[in-house]
Design a protein around this motif. Structure first.
Motif, PDB file in Angstrom:
ATOM      1  N   ALA A  29       0.849  -1.195   0.000  1.00 29.22           N
ATOM      2  CA  ALA A  29       0.000   0.000   0.000  1.00 29.22           C
ATOM      3  C   ALA A  29       0.878   1.237   0.000  1.00 29.22           C
ATOM      4  O   ALA A  29       1.913   1.282   0.665  1.00 29.22           O
ATOM      5  CB  ALA A  29      -0.923   0.002   1.220  1.00 29.22           C
ATOM      6  N   CYS A  30       0.464   2.242  -0.782  1.00 28.97           N
ATOM      7  CA  CYS A  30       1.205   3.508  -0.882  1.00 28.97           C
ATOM      8  C   CYS A  30       0.316   4.669  -0.472  1.00 28.97           C
ATOM      9  O   CYS A  30      -0.896   4.632  -0.668  1.00 28.97           O
ATOM     10  CB  CYS A  30       1.668   3.729  -2.317  1.00 28.97           C
ATOM     11  SG  CYS A  30       3.350   3.207  -2.635  1.00 28.97           S
ATOM     12  N   LYS A  31       0.935   5.713   0.059  1.00 30.97           N
ATOM     13  CA  LYS A  31       0.230   6.945   0.402  1.00 30.97           C
ATOM     14  C   LYS A  31       0.348   7.904  -0.777  1.00 30.97           C
ATOM     15  O   LYS A  31       1.448   8.141  -1.288  1.00 30.97           O
ATOM     16  CB  LYS A  31       0.857   7.565   1.651  1.00 30.97           C
ATOM     17  CG  LYS A  31       0.076   8.744   2.210  1.00 30.97           C
ATOM     18  CD  LYS A  31       0.817   9.357   3.399  1.00 30.97           C
ATOM     19  CE  LYS A  31       0.876   8.396   4.572  1.00 30.97           C
ATOM     20  NZ  LYS A  31       1.508   9.032   5.760  1.00 30.97           N
ATOM     21  N   VAL A  32      -0.785   8.442  -1.210  1.00 34.37           N
ATOM     22  CA  VAL A  32      -0.770   9.287  -2.391  1.00 34.37           C
ATOM     23  C   VAL A  32      -1.706  10.482  -2.199  1.00 34.37           C
ATOM     24  O   VAL A  32      -2.681  10.392  -1.457  1.00 34.37           O
ATOM     25  CB  VAL A  32      -1.170   8.466  -3.641  1.00 34.37           C
ATOM     26  CG1 VAL A  32      -2.617   8.008  -3.565  1.00 34.37           C
ATOM     27  CG2 VAL A  32      -0.909   9.211  -4.929  1.00 34.37           C
ATOM     28  N   ALA A  33      -1.397  11.595  -2.868  1.00 34.14           N
ATOM     29  CA  ALA A  33      -2.171  12.827  -2.694  1.00 34.14           C
ATOM     30  C   ALA A  33      -3.609  12.681  -3.162  1.00 34.14           C
ATOM     31  O   ALA A  33      -4.526  13.233  -2.548  1.00 34.14           O
ATOM     32  CB  ALA A  33      -1.490  13.972  -3.450  1.00 34.14           C
TER      33      ALA A  33
END
Length: 242
Positions: A29-33
């Motif tokens: 999982a990635c954090k994205v704007a």
């Protein structure tokens, strides 16, 4: 995509999707704007690898998926001026990556002519989206070819219609990934499977079985491999020097 905890969303999807035998396991999982923008970009890059054109399930090695997702999230974050030291928020050890590059290229004899005239480099300019799709193809066949992604992109730039060629190669890659337990095949088997599919992209399945000299696969296994390629053949067009 989710704006909440990934584990919560995974449970919701499992409960709401019929036909899924086991709960989803989060590999990454990635954090994205903006997760909506990121999801659309990721889906475009994975579009050729959908297991069903109407569903959001893709046949793609986890390690390749991770690279694409990181790249897209970094791109979207830069677009929105969002920077974080915690881009990756979940990374579980679920690996099905393809093995290291093979030492030798596949031995596939397609035709016999005196000389082939190759188009020069940069005959066509690939879009950023096309380059990203080529990079996925390069990753999938990294265990067969030693070429870098940049080398693949340069090769596709020789094509007068790179979109058509990329589309064909995506279907070769998809068929390759659908071979049962592809990650457990030997290097020789992977080369042969690729050769079978490459020839199939240019001729009928019956002609492949007639002309291809099988070494590691039975005729029955070769038929199953051929069955996974879904496009009509596109014959190789070659200009011959006088």
């Amino acid at each position: 995509m989710t704006t909440r905890e990934p584990e919560v969303r995974a449970k919701e999807i499992y409960r709401g999707v019929s036909g899924v035998p086991e709960p989803f396991e989060i590999a990454f999982a990635c954090k994205v704007a903006d997760c909506e923008v990121a999801e659309k970009k990721i889906h475009r890059r994975f579009n050729a690898y959908r297991s069903n054109k109407a569903r959001e399930f893709f046949i793609i090695p986890v390690e390749i998926a991770k690279k694409v997702i990181i790249s897209v999230c970094q791109e979207v974050n830069k677009m929105f001026g969002y920077y974080t030291d915690e881009l990756i928020v979940i990374e579980n050890q679920i690996t099905d990556s393809l093995e290291d590059c093979a030492d030798d290229p596949p031995e596939v004899v397609m035709l016999s002519i005196n000389s082939i005239v190759s188009s020069p480099l940069k005959t066509s300019l690939l879009s950023d989206e096309q380059k990203a799709r080529v990079e996925i193809i390069a990753e999938i066949f990294a265990n067969i070819f030693r070429d870098t992604s940049d080398a693949w992109i340069m090769d596709f730039s020789r094509d007068h219609n790179p979109e058509t060629e990329i589309y064909i190669w995506e279907h070769i890659a998809m068929a390759f990934l659908k071979i049962e337990q592809v990650k457990f095949l030997s290097e020789e088997q992977k080369k042969e499977a690729f050769g079978i599919l490459l020839m199939r992209s240019m001729t009928s399945a019956s002609k492949v079985l007639e002309q291809f000299k099988l070494k590691t696969f039975s005729r029955k296994a070769a038929k199953e491999i051929l069955r996974e390629y879904k496009l009509d053949p596109r014959p190789l067009v070659v200009r011959q020097l006088a």
